[in-house]
Design a protein around this motif. Sequence first.
Motif, PDB file in Angstrom:
ATOM      1  N   ARG A   1       0.823  -1.211   0.000  1.00  0.00           N
ATOM      2  CA  ARG A   1       0.000   0.000   0.000  1.00  0.00           C
ATOM      3  C   ARG A   1       0.856   1.260   0.000  1.00  0.00           C
ATOM      4  NH1 ARG A   1      -2.869  -2.921   3.942  1.00  0.00           N
ATOM      5  NH2 ARG A   1      -1.913  -1.656   5.584  1.00  0.00           N
ATOM      6  N   LEU A   2       1.977   1.215   0.704  1.00  0.00           N
ATOM      7  CA  LEU A   2       2.812   2.409   0.841  1.00  0.00           C
ATOM      8  C   LEU A   2       3.761   2.623  -0.343  1.00  0.00           C
ATOM      9  CD1 LEU A   2       3.734   2.187   4.646  1.00  0.00           C
ATOM     10  CD2 LEU A   2       2.054   3.683   3.552  1.00  0.00           C
ATOM     11  N   ASN A   3       3.943   1.609  -1.175  1.00  0.00           N
ATOM     12  CA  ASN A   3       4.907   1.699  -2.292  1.00  0.00           C
ATOM     13  C   ASN A   3       4.291   1.243  -3.609  1.00  0.00           C
ATOM     14  OD1 ASN A   3       7.675   2.245  -0.773  1.00  0.00           O
ATOM     15  ND2 ASN A   3       6.565   0.702   0.403  1.00  0.00           N
ATOM     16  N   PRO A   4       3.149   1.790  -3.994  1.00  0.00           N
ATOM     17  CA  PRO A   4       2.480   1.295  -5.213  1.00  0.00           C
ATOM     18  C   PRO A   4       3.314   1.482  -6.474  1.00  0.00           C
ATOM     19  CG  PRO A   4       1.515   3.368  -4.491  1.00  0.00           C
ATOM     20  CD  PRO A   4       2.421   2.910  -3.383  1.00  0.00           C
ATOM     21  N   GLN A   5       4.192   2.508  -6.485  1.00  0.00           N
ATOM     22  CA  GLN A   5       4.992   2.770  -7.687  1.00  0.00           C
ATOM     23  C   GLN A   5       5.944   1.622  -8.008  1.00  0.00           C
ATOM     24  OE1 GLN A   5       5.325   4.208  -4.767  1.00  0.00           O
ATOM     25  NE2 GLN A   5       7.490   4.114  -4.189  1.00  0.00           N
ATOM     26  N   ARG A   6       6.252   0.794  -7.021  1.00  0.00           N
ATOM     27  CA  ARG A   6       7.163  -0.327  -7.241  1.00  0.00           C
ATOM     28  C   ARG A   6       6.494  -1.512  -7.929  1.00  0.00           C
ATOM     29  NH1 ARG A   6      11.930  -0.797  -3.976  1.00  0.00           N
ATOM     30  NH2 ARG A   6      12.345   1.100  -2.800  1.00  0.00           N
ATOM     31  N   PHE A   7       5.178  -1.484  -8.012  1.00  0.00           N
ATOM     32  CA  PHE A   7       4.463  -2.685  -8.432  1.00  0.00           C
ATOM     33  C   PHE A   7       3.554  -2.435  -9.627  1.00  0.00           C
ATOM     34  CE2 PHE A   7       5.180  -2.876  -3.808  1.00  0.00           C
ATOM     35  CZ  PHE A   7       6.172  -3.840  -3.830  1.00  0.00           C
ATOM     36  N   HIS A   8       3.999  -1.576 -10.506  1.00  0.00           N
ATOM     37  CA  HIS A   8       3.299  -1.332 -11.757  1.00  0.00           C
ATOM     38  C   HIS A   8       3.962  -2.124 -12.878  1.00  0.00           C
ATOM     39  CE1 HIS A   8       1.159   1.961  -9.828  1.00  0.00           C
ATOM     40  NE2 HIS A   8       0.426   2.091 -10.920  1.00  0.00           N
ATOM     41  N   SER A   9       3.164  -2.621 -13.763  1.00  0.00           N
ATOM     42  CA  SER A   9       3.721  -3.228 -14.976  1.00  0.00           C
ATOM     43  C   SER A   9       4.337  -2.127 -15.824  1.00  0.00           C
ATOM     44  CB  SER A   9       2.632  -3.956 -15.758  1.00  0.00           C
ATOM     45  OG  SER A   9       1.628  -3.033 -16.178  1.00  0.00           O
ATOM     46  N   SER A  10       5.238  -2.516 -16.711  1.00  0.00           N
ATOM     47  CA  SER A  10       5.889  -1.524 -17.563  1.00  0.00           C
ATOM     48  C   SER A  10       4.894  -0.929 -18.555  1.00  0.00           C
ATOM     49  CB  SER A  10       7.032  -2.178 -18.345  1.00  0.00           C
ATOM     50  OG  SER A  10       7.527  -1.300 -19.334  1.00  0.00           O
ATOM     51  N   PRO A  11       5.014   0.381 -18.826  1.00  0.00           N
ATOM     52  CA  PRO A  11       4.246   0.941 -19.941  1.00  0.00           C
ATOM     53  C   PRO A  11       4.661   0.261 -21.249  1.00  0.00           C
ATOM     54  CG  PRO A  11       5.296   2.671 -18.635  1.00  0.00           C
ATOM     55  CD  PRO A  11       5.887   1.378 -18.184  1.00  0.00           C
ATOM     56  N   LEU A  12       3.777   0.302 -22.215  1.00  0.00           N
ATOM     57  CA  LEU A  12       4.081  -0.194 -23.558  1.00  0.00           C
ATOM     58  C   LEU A  12       4.141   0.994 -24.506  1.00  0.00           C
ATOM     59  CD1 LEU A  12       1.806  -3.367 -23.934  1.00  0.00           C
ATOM     60  CD2 LEU A  12       4.295  -3.302 -23.726  1.00  0.00           C
ATOM     61  N   LEU A  13       5.186   1.030 -25.303  1.00  0.00           N
ATOM     62  CA  LEU A  13       5.326   2.085 -26.302  1.00  0.00           C
ATOM     63  C   LEU A  13       5.352   1.465 -27.695  1.00  0.00           C
ATOM     64  CD1 LEU A  13       8.139   4.372 -24.813  1.00  0.00           C
ATOM     65  CD2 LEU A  13       5.667   4.544 -24.465  1.00  0.00           C
ATOM     66  N   GLU A  14       4.650   2.097 -28.592  1.00  0.00           N
ATOM     67  CA  GLU A  14       4.744   1.719 -30.009  1.00  0.00           C
ATOM     68  C   GLU A  14       5.677   2.736 -30.665  1.00  0.00           C
ATOM     69  OE1 GLU A  14       1.778   1.374 -33.829  1.00  0.00           O
ATOM     70  OE2 GLU A  14       1.011   0.765 -31.851  1.00  0.00           O
ATOM     71  N   VAL A  15       6.864   2.278 -31.059  1.00  0.00           N
ATOM     72  CA  VAL A  15       7.952   3.192 -31.407  1.00  0.00           C
ATOM     73  C   VAL A  15       8.466   2.940 -32.820  1.00  0.00           C
ATOM     74  CG1 VAL A  15      10.284   3.958 -30.788  1.00  0.00           C
ATOM     75  CG2 VAL A  15       8.672   3.320 -28.998  1.00  0.00           C
ATOM     76  N   SER A  16       8.763   4.025 -33.500  1.00  0.00           N
ATOM     77  CA  SER A  16       9.541   3.979 -34.742  1.00  0.00           C
ATOM     78  C   SER A  16      10.755   4.886 -34.554  1.00  0.00           C
ATOM     79  CB  SER A  16       8.712   4.461 -35.932  1.00  0.00           C
ATOM     80  OG  SER A  16       7.616   3.593 -36.169  1.00  0.00           O
ATOM     81  N   HIS A  17      11.853   4.529 -35.231  1.00  0.00           N
ATOM     82  CA  HIS A  17      13.033   5.374 -35.070  1.00  0.00           C
ATOM     83  C   HIS A  17      13.918   5.305 -36.303  1.00  0.00           C
ATOM     84  CE1 HIS A  17      16.593   2.606 -33.769  1.00  0.00           C
ATOM     85  NE2 HIS A  17      15.792   1.943 -34.561  1.00  0.00           N
ATOM     86  N   ILE A  18      14.843   6.252 -36.340  1.00  0.00           N
ATOM     87  CA  ILE A  18      15.921   6.263 -37.331  1.00  0.00           C
ATOM     88  C   ILE A  18      17.219   6.308 -36.538  1.00  0.00           C
ATOM     89  CG2 ILE A  18      17.020   7.533 -39.211  1.00  0.00           C
ATOM     90  CD1 ILE A  18      14.238   8.776 -39.783  1.00  0.00           C
ATOM     91  N   LEU A  19      18.091   5.342 -36.761  1.00  0.00           N
ATOM     92  CA  LEU A  19      19.381   5.326 -36.061  1.00  0.00           C
ATOM     93  C   LEU A  19      20.466   5.867 -36.984  1.00  0.00           C
ATOM     94  CD1 LEU A  19      21.467   4.583 -33.909  1.00  0.00           C
ATOM     95  CD2 LEU A  19      21.463   2.241 -34.820  1.00  0.00           C
ATOM     96  N   LEU A  20      21.119   6.923 -36.524  1.00  0.00           N
ATOM     97  CA  LEU A  20      22.295   7.446 -37.211  1.00  0.00           C
ATOM     98  C   LEU A  20      23.502   6.977 -36.410  1.00  0.00           C
ATOM     99  CD1 LEU A  20      20.928  11.029 -37.906  1.00  0.00           C
ATOM    100  CD2 LEU A  20      20.829   9.010 -39.385  1.00  0.00           C
TER     101      LEU A  20
END
Length: 255
Positions: free
Chosen positions: A90-109
């Motif tokens: 109860r005191l540490n909810p931030q420790r027990f969240h699943s990871s966010p999911l990102l849909e990502v595109s990128h260009i690597l230089l």
Amino acid sequence: MIQVNQASISEAAIMAEMQYHPASDKRAAMLKAAESLIIGELLRQRAKALGLSVKSEANTASDDNFLDALINTEVAIPTASQEECEQYYRLNPQRFHSSPLLEVSHILLAAAPEDDKARVEAKTLAEQLITKLQQGEPLAQLAQHYSACPSKETGGSLGQISRGQTVPEFERQIFNTEPGLMPQPVESRYGYHIVYIARKVPGQLLPFSAVEQKIADYLNEKVRRKAVAQYIHTLIVDAEIEGYDFNLSASPLMQ
């Protein structure tokens, strides 16, 4: 030479032990090594006094074959209750969240970390390509032409990614931004990335049942470390030690 209840720890043993205790300078490493050997000797002496088997030679870094038996015999270690685990949850909810999911595109230089010239050129080009994207040029087309990542064959798409799937320096930046084209290049060990986040799905709080054992293990280990530190403190206070002045408040074992 250090004496621990009439047992000797030589300077040579301390010098050999230093390799296991990196520090900011030689003196600090020597102090940490000496402390480790003294504590090891005290534990070994106590185990022998209790009739426990101590197979290792004195003053070796791996001398721990008896330690579990000694701790189990001498140290009372409570275990976390379900109520304590629920309170921690109860005191540490931030420790027990699943990871966010990102849909990502990128260009690597691409640019090697040690190639300063290439990295400056890669950053400059990345800034120019971001301007083109802001003016409406398609990322997929630019990815096919410029990107050094295999994802260029799919228009720069990395698909859905969660924490732990990319290198930390890349991850730290992309997971702390909102969907859209990132206005500045993202630097990583591989070079500079132009990043577009199409979608972000926030992480969800995991149910207590899914993390209860993890919390119990964490709390139990925390209590065990404290109990063992207190036990070592008692051994030091009761010992006759010459050639080393323990500063218990500064010792990480006493934290």
